[in-house]
Structures are given as C-alpha cells and as structure tokens.
Design a protein around this motif. Structure first.
Motif, PDB file in Angstrom:
ATOM      1  N   TYR A  33       0.830  -1.204   0.000  1.00  0.00           N
ATOM      2  CA  TYR A  33       0.000   0.000   0.000  1.00  0.00           C
ATOM      3  C   TYR A  33       0.870   1.262   0.000  1.00  0.00           C
ATOM      4  O   TYR A  33       0.577   2.240  -0.697  1.00  0.00           O
ATOM      5  CB  TYR A  33      -0.913   0.020   1.224  1.00  0.00           C
ATOM      6  CG  TYR A  33      -2.194  -0.779   1.107  1.00  0.00           C
ATOM      7  CD1 TYR A  33      -3.070  -0.593   0.048  1.00  0.00           C
ATOM      8  CD2 TYR A  33      -2.546  -1.704   2.095  1.00  0.00           C
ATOM      9  CE1 TYR A  33      -4.252  -1.301  -0.043  1.00  0.00           C
ATOM     10  CE2 TYR A  33      -3.736  -2.427   2.015  1.00  0.00           C
ATOM     11  CZ  TYR A  33      -4.587  -2.221   0.946  1.00  0.00           C
ATOM     12  OH  TYR A  33      -5.756  -2.931   0.859  1.00  0.00           O
ATOM     13  N   ARG A  73       1.124   4.729  -2.576  1.00  0.00           N
ATOM     14  CA  ARG A  73       0.658   5.994  -2.013  1.00  0.00           C
ATOM     15  C   ARG A  73       0.655   7.170  -2.993  1.00  0.00           C
ATOM     16  O   ARG A  73      -0.215   8.054  -2.887  1.00  0.00           O
ATOM     17  CB  ARG A  73       1.504   6.386  -0.791  1.00  0.00           C
ATOM     18  CG  ARG A  73       1.156   5.679   0.494  1.00  0.00           C
ATOM     19  CD  ARG A  73      -0.168   6.066   1.080  1.00  0.00           C
ATOM     20  NE  ARG A  73      -0.194   7.380   1.687  1.00  0.00           N
ATOM     21  CZ  ARG A  73       0.233   7.654   2.905  1.00  0.00           C
ATOM     22  NH1 ARG A  73       0.748   6.686   3.670  1.00  0.00           N
ATOM     23  NH2 ARG A  73       0.157   8.878   3.375  1.00  0.00           N
ATOM     24  N   PHE A  86      -2.742   7.489  -4.288  1.00  0.00           N
ATOM     25  CA  PHE A  86      -3.825   7.454  -3.310  1.00  0.00           C
ATOM     26  C   PHE A  86      -4.209   8.890  -2.929  1.00  0.00           C
ATOM     27  O   PHE A  86      -3.442   9.819  -3.153  1.00  0.00           O
ATOM     28  CB  PHE A  86      -3.384   6.690  -2.059  1.00  0.00           C
ATOM     29  CG  PHE A  86      -3.546   5.195  -2.153  1.00  0.00           C
ATOM     30  CD1 PHE A  86      -3.526   4.541  -3.358  1.00  0.00           C
ATOM     31  CD2 PHE A  86      -3.712   4.442  -1.004  1.00  0.00           C
ATOM     32  CE1 PHE A  86      -3.665   3.164  -3.446  1.00  0.00           C
ATOM     33  CE2 PHE A  86      -3.851   3.061  -1.072  1.00  0.00           C
ATOM     34  CZ  PHE A  86      -3.837   2.422  -2.299  1.00  0.00           C
ATOM     35  N   ASP A 122      -8.777  -3.156  -2.472  1.00  0.00           N
ATOM     36  CA  ASP A 122      -8.164  -3.927  -1.385  1.00  0.00           C
ATOM     37  C   ASP A 122      -7.100  -4.875  -1.929  1.00  0.00           C
ATOM     38  O   ASP A 122      -7.275  -5.510  -2.978  1.00  0.00           O
ATOM     39  CB  ASP A 122      -9.215  -4.767  -0.658  1.00  0.00           C
ATOM     40  CG  ASP A 122     -10.123  -3.937   0.227  1.00  0.00           C
ATOM     41  OD1 ASP A 122      -9.842  -2.738   0.425  1.00  0.00           O
ATOM     42  OD2 ASP A 122     -11.117  -4.502   0.724  1.00  0.00           O
ATOM     43  N   SER A 137      -1.506  -4.670  -8.781  1.00  0.00           N
ATOM     44  CA  SER A 137      -0.167  -4.143  -8.495  1.00  0.00           C
ATOM     45  C   SER A 137       0.879  -4.825  -9.378  1.00  0.00           C
ATOM     46  O   SER A 137       1.833  -4.181  -9.824  1.00  0.00           O
ATOM     47  CB  SER A 137       0.182  -4.309  -7.009  1.00  0.00           C
ATOM     48  OG  SER A 137       0.287  -5.677  -6.651  1.00  0.00           O
ATOM     49  N   THR A 156      -8.182  -1.106   8.153  1.00  0.00           N
ATOM     50  CA  THR A 156      -7.053  -0.930   7.238  1.00  0.00           C
ATOM     51  C   THR A 156      -6.689   0.545   7.142  1.00  0.00           C
ATOM     52  O   THR A 156      -7.529   1.387   6.825  1.00  0.00           O
ATOM     53  CB  THR A 156      -7.414  -1.465   5.836  1.00  0.00           C
ATOM     54  OG1 THR A 156      -7.867  -2.811   5.953  1.00  0.00           O
ATOM     55  CG2 THR A 156      -6.202  -1.427   4.920  1.00  0.00           C
ATOM     56  N   HIS A 167      -4.815   2.193   4.940  1.00  0.00           N
ATOM     57  CA  HIS A 167      -4.731   2.826   3.631  1.00  0.00           C
ATOM     58  C   HIS A 167      -6.066   2.921   2.898  1.00  0.00           C
ATOM     59  O   HIS A 167      -6.176   3.690   1.942  1.00  0.00           O
ATOM     60  CB  HIS A 167      -3.729   2.084   2.752  1.00  0.00           C
ATOM     61  CG  HIS A 167      -2.316   2.249   3.181  1.00  0.00           C
ATOM     62  ND1 HIS A 167      -1.740   1.448   4.147  1.00  0.00           N
ATOM     63  CD2 HIS A 167      -1.360   3.143   2.796  1.00  0.00           C
ATOM     64  CE1 HIS A 167      -0.483   1.832   4.325  1.00  0.00           C
ATOM     65  NE2 HIS A 167      -0.235   2.848   3.529  1.00  0.00           N
ATOM     66  N   THR A 168      -7.057   2.134   3.282  1.00  0.00           N
ATOM     67  CA  THR A 168      -8.357   2.231   2.610  1.00  0.00           C
ATOM     68  C   THR A 168      -9.369   2.936   3.507  1.00  0.00           C
ATOM     69  O   THR A 168      -9.884   3.992   3.154  1.00  0.00           O
ATOM     70  CB  THR A 168      -8.863   0.839   2.201  1.00  0.00           C
ATOM     71  OG1 THR A 168      -8.924  -0.010   3.349  1.00  0.00           O
ATOM     72  CG2 THR A 168      -7.940   0.219   1.158  1.00  0.00           C
ATOM     73  N   THR A 172       3.558   4.699   8.150  1.00  0.00           N
ATOM     74  CA  THR A 172       2.689   5.235   7.097  1.00  0.00           C
ATOM     75  C   THR A 172       2.370   6.709   7.270  1.00  0.00           C
ATOM     76  O   THR A 172       2.041   7.390   6.297  1.00  0.00           O
ATOM     77  CB  THR A 172       1.363   4.455   7.065  1.00  0.00           C
ATOM     78  OG1 THR A 172       0.673   4.652   8.306  1.00  0.00           O
ATOM     79  CG2 THR A 172       1.602   2.970   6.853  1.00  0.00           C
TER      80      THR A 172
END
Length: 331
Positions: free
Chosen positions: A38, A42, A45, A219, A237, A284, A286-287, A320
């Motif tokens: 993740y 970034r 994102f 995800d 990915s 999570t 990052h989501t 993160t």
C-alpha cells in the motif's frame, strides 16, 4: 451528481514503483508487507490531511458512540472475519441504533450486489436494509453511468448476478474468454476465481492495446480467521509493475464511494450530518482510515480482528504517517 463527472476521454497514466520494490508472493503475505505494498502505491492514493488533534484510545466502539451521529462500517475485519461474526458487534450496533446513530455498511466487496451482501450479513445475524449497504460495485455502476466508456465493457469477477449499465454493452468475460481483445475497456469487480491464466490474458490484452481499466475493489487482501483472501489490488499491483497503465479506482480510499455514502447517510437520517460527526470504522490504514481522513470524516481503527490483528499497530502508523482519530480494539 455532478461530482461523478470526469473528463470524457479516459486519460491513461503510467506509474512506476521504485526500482527495488518487490511484491511478495501470496504465501508470504502478512500485515506488514501488505502495508508496504500500500505504501508503494501511495503516490496515486488520496492525500492525507494532517491535523493537531490527538488520537483518542478506547477499548471498544461502544465506548465512543456518543461522539457520532452516523457510522460507516467496513465489513471484513469490523462486522465479520470471513464466515464468522466479530464478537460483540451485534450488541454495539443495537446500542448505536438505540442512540439514533445512522448506520451504513461501506464495503469494497464488489463481486455481488447489495441484495446478496445483505443476505450474507443476515445469515450471520446482522440485519441491515438494502439502503444501509453501499459497495464499491455501486460506486462503479454510478461512475460508469455518468462516464460511459465507448464500445463494449469487459466485466471480470462478477458472481452470479448480471452487471448492467444503461447504454453500455457489458460482456461477462468469464463466459466469453475469447473476447478480451474486442473490449474497449475493462472492469474488475473481484478475484474469487482469479488465477495466473486470467492474469496473463488480461495483461497481454492491455499490454498489446492499452485501454481504460476500472477496478472496483482497491483492497490487497481481506482478513479471515487464519489467513487472507487475495483481492483485486494485489493482482493489479503486478500489472502496474509490469507496465500496464494505472487503472481507475472506484472503492475506498477513493472519493466516489464516500460521496455516495455521505449522500446516503443524509437520506437515511433525514438531515444533513456534519462530516465531523460521521465516523468511518475500519481495519485498514490505507483504505478505511486514509479514505475517511481525505474526505473530512472521522476515522476509527479497529485492531483486534482485521488486517492488523497481532501487529505492532503503533509502528505501522508511524511508518505510514496515517493517524486515526480513534483507535479501538473491538466493537
């Protein structure tokens, strides 16, 4: 609905992972290297918005219900772990309803429609109406209805119920595997039946002829009792790393699904609820947490049952830089 409109021509963008970045094989996936993947993603994102508010720690979600007028609830890791119910979740949701807190399930699971998702939750003892569930499949349907790609759309990972959009020819590619190269664009809903053969067919078709590629589930994994299921972003990915253009993402942490969720929350409650009184409860960083933060919602990280179970949560937050507004262990 104007928020769902983007440029009519889908501009294909390239992204390169750092040269030394490696995507671990499925058998070696754990929470820390899922977070690392993740992190490598970034740059495309949503941006995290830093603030001076200190994170509030609480044992359970039920302890902080008075902080909210509405809750957005992730499914895997918050409501259920695979086919098992998260302990205590029913009592907490009942208490939230007693307090007139508006509830909405917001899930990246896109293989099935919300009617099937409602039935799956009901089988676990969780009763939600169809209106109280939004999935990234809904986000894909809305987005593509307002931003129609030209020509046939190849749909992958659909379970049982037809994916239909007015004035778009949607082709179920699992039933028409020889039609990949005839598609003008692709939509990946889920990967329950995904394997290296499907991956290679999609890669070859997009490499030979780059076209718009929509992914309804960002995800990487979903937590089960003893392992992870591998979700679309893990396979995507690999595609990106091998030179395929960036897809158009339609689930958490990206904004379309949150726009839908906030509109639905206000419809369900019959009033406008300030974003500061809406909490996104997820497992999570990052989501769920990044998505909530980037949209101006309050974020609640649940740590005991989902992706970060048995992990050093503090070190992953530090790595993160994604800081939740609240951290709880359980419902």
């Amino acid at each position: 609905m104007d928020n769902f409109i983007i440029k009519p021509e889908f501009i294909l963008e390239k992204f390169n992972f750092e040269g030394n970045f490696r995507i671990p094989p499925i058998k070696n996936l754990n929470a820390e290297n899922v977070v690392d993947i993740y992190q490598a993603m970034r740059p495309f994102f949503p941006q995290y918005h830093y603030n001076d508010q200190k994170t509030i720690l609480a044992p359970k979600l039920i302890n902080i219900l008075d902080h909210f007028d509405a809750l957005l609830l992730d499914a895997f890791g918050v409501l259920n772990i695979g086919s098992d119910l998260v302990p205590g979740i029913i009592d907490t949701l009942n208490k939230a309803r007693e307090k007139n807190i508006t509830l909405l399930v917001v899930t990246n699971g896109a293989s099935n429609n919300v009617s099937i998702k409602r039935n799956q939750l009901s089988a676990l003892g969780l009763e939600f109406s169809i209106e109280e569930i939004i999935s990234s499949r809904d986000a894909a349907e809305i987005f593509l209805s307002y931003n129609k790609p030209n020509g046939p759309l190849g749909v992958m990972g659909n379970n049982g119920n037809a994916f239909k959009i007015l004035d778009i020819e949607c082709v179920e590619l699992e039933q028409s595997v020889n039609m990949f190269d005839e598609m003008n664009s692709f939509l990946l809903l889920g990967t329950n039946q995904w394997d290296t053969v499907w991956q290679e067919i999609l890669f070859s078709s997009l490499k030979y002829n780059p076209r718009p590629f929509f992914v309804a589930n960002p995800d990487l994994v979903a937590p089960h009792e003893k392992n992870f299921s591998i979700e679309p972003a893990y396979y995507v990915s690999h595609l990106i790393k091998n030179g395929i253009s960036l897809p158009f993402w339609l689930g958490k942490p990206f904004p379309t699904i949150f726009e839908l969720a906030i509109n639905r929350i206000n419809e369900l409650s019959g009033r406008h609820i300030p974003l500061s009184r809406i909490g996104m409860v997820g497992d999570t960083l990052h989501t769920d947490i990044l998505g909530a933060n980037s949209f101006g919602l309050k974020s609640v990280l649940m740590t005991k049952y989902g992706l970060l179970k048995n992990s050093n949560v503090g070190s992953l937050i530090k790595k993160t830089g994604i800081l939740p507004d609240y951290i709880i262990e359980s419902p």
